[in-house]
Design a protein around this motif. Structure first.
Motif, mmCIF file in Angstrom:
data_model
loop_
_atom_site.group_PDB
_atom_site.id
_atom_site.type_symbol
_atom_site.label_atom_id
_atom_site.label_comp_id
_atom_site.label_asym_id
_atom_site.label_seq_id
_atom_site.Cartn_x
_atom_site.Cartn_y
_atom_site.Cartn_z
ATOM 1 N N ALA A 1 0.348 -1.157 -3.647
ATOM 2 C CA ALA A 1 -1.094 -0.925 -3.582
ATOM 3 C C ALA A 1 -1.446 0.280 -4.445
ATOM 4 O O ALA A 1 -0.705 1.259 -4.486
ATOM 5 N N THR B 1 -3.126 3.737 -5.504
ATOM 6 C CA THR B 1 -3.466 4.934 -4.731
ATOM 7 C C THR B 1 -4.279 5.894 -5.595
ATOM 8 O O THR B 1 -4.236 5.839 -6.821
ATOM 9 N N ASP B 2 -4.993 6.796 -4.920
ATOM 10 C CA ASP B 2 -5.759 7.813 -5.640
ATOM 11 C C ASP B 2 -4.885 9.057 -5.850
ATOM 12 O O ASP B 2 -3.691 9.046 -5.547
ATOM 13 N N ASN C 1 -4.662 11.648 -4.231
ATOM 14 C CA ASN C 1 -4.106 12.169 -2.969
ATOM 15 C C ASN C 1 -3.134 11.192 -2.325
ATOM 16 O O ASN C 1 -2.764 11.355 -1.177
ATOM 17 N N ARG C 2 -2.758 10.156 -3.075
ATOM 18 C CA ARG C 2 -1.804 9.129 -2.631
ATOM 19 C C ARG C 2 -2.352 8.301 -1.470
ATOM 20 O O ARG C 2 -1.603 7.789 -0.669
ATOM 21 N N ARG C 3 -3.669 8.174 -1.422
ATOM 22 C CA ARG C 3 -4.311 7.296 -0.440
ATOM 23 C C ARG C 3 -4.595 5.955 -1.086
ATOM 24 O O ARG C 3 -5.033 5.892 -2.240
ATOM 25 N N ILE C 4 -4.372 4.891 -0.348
ATOM 26 C CA ILE C 4 -4.571 3.542 -0.867
ATOM 27 C C ILE C 4 -6.049 3.316 -1.164
ATOM 28 O O ILE C 4 -6.916 3.646 -0.359
ATOM 29 N N THR C 5 -6.309 2.740 -2.339
ATOM 30 C CA THR C 5 -7.682 2.475 -2.760
ATOM 31 C C THR C 5 -8.034 0.989 -2.708
ATOM 32 O O THR C 5 -9.203 0.636 -2.833
ATOM 33 N N SER D 1 -6.502 -2.757 -0.747
ATOM 34 C CA SER D 1 -5.505 -3.428 0.104
ATOM 35 C C SER D 1 -5.341 -4.905 -0.228
ATOM 36 O O SER D 1 -4.775 -5.658 0.556
ATOM 37 N N ARG E 1 0.000 5.621 8.391
ATOM 38 C CA ARG E 1 0.893 5.821 7.248
ATOM 39 C C ARG E 1 2.168 5.032 7.453
ATOM 40 O O ARG E 1 2.626 4.841 8.577
ATOM 41 N N PRO F 1 3.816 5.558 -0.095
ATOM 42 C CA PRO F 1 2.362 5.617 -0.260
ATOM 43 C C PRO F 1 1.723 4.273 -0.632
ATOM 44 O O PRO F 1 0.609 3.984 -0.212
ATOM 45 N N GLU F 2 2.414 3.423 -1.394
ATOM 46 C CA GLU F 2 1.863 2.158 -1.872
ATOM 47 C C GLU F 2 2.146 0.993 -0.929
ATOM 48 O O GLU F 2 1.830 -0.149 -1.213
#
Length: 142
Positions: A46, A48-49, A51-55, A57, A126, A130-131
Motif C-alpha cells: 500500500a 504511504t505518506d 509519515n509512513r501512513r497508508i494513503t 487501501s 498497525r 508500514p505498507e
C-alpha cells in the motif's frame, strides 16, 4: 513431551523477531500471522505518506489473496490444506476496504460459498510493515 514440527520461509524477520511461521503439535497446526509476501518482498504494498501512513487501501484484495496463498504453502508442508483450517483471525488496517473484498477472496481461496471456518476479523492500528494492510493467522486440524 510431544515433538513439534516447525516450518519457516527463511525471511529476515523470522530471525529478527525470533519465531517460526508454523508449528504442528499432534493433530493441530498453528500458523503465525501471515502477510502478503513473496520472499522478503511485500506483494501489492500500500502507498504511504511521508509519515509512513497508508494513503490508499485498494490493494487489500490482492494482499488478502497472497496471504491465503502463503497459508496454503505452509499447510502443504504438513500435508494439510485450507480445507483443514478450523479457525482464522484476520487483522486489517481498514475495515471498510476489507469488507469490500474479503468475502469474495475468502470464498475463492477456500473454494466454497460458505467456508466452514470460525472466522474473526479485527481492525487494528498497525501491522508489522508500514505498507501491510492485512495479516491472517489460522489453526488447522489434521
Amino acid at each position: 513431551m510431544t515433538t513439534a514440527q516447525v516450518e519457516s520461509f527463511g525471511v529476515p524477520w523470522e530471525e529478527g523477531y525470533g519465531y517460526v511461521q508454523a508449528v504442528r503439535r499432534g493433530d493441530t497446526i498453528y500458523v503465525s500471522g501471515q502477510l502478503a509476501n513473496e520472499g522478503p518482498d511485500l506483494v501489492a504494498p500500500a502507498p504511504t505518506d511521508e509519515n509512513r501512513r497508508i494513503t490508499d487501501s485498494s490493494a487489500m484484495g490482492e494482499q488478502i489473496r497472497q496471504t491465503y496463498v502463503n497459508i496454503e504453502r505452509l499447510l502443504a508442508r504438513f500435508g494439510a490444506s485450507l480445507a483443514d483450517i478450523v479457525e482464522e483471525v484476520i487483522y486489517v488496517l481498514d475495515m471498510d476496504a476489507a469488507f469490500a473484498v474479503v468475502g469474495d477472496v475468502r470464498k475463492a481461496a477456500y473454494g466454497v460459498p460458505v467456508p466452514p471456518v470460525a472466522s474473526t476479523i479485527v481492525e487494528c492500528t498497525r501491522l508489522a510493515f508500514p505498507e501491510q494492510l492485512v495479516e491472517i493467522k489460522v489453526i488447522a486440524r489434521v
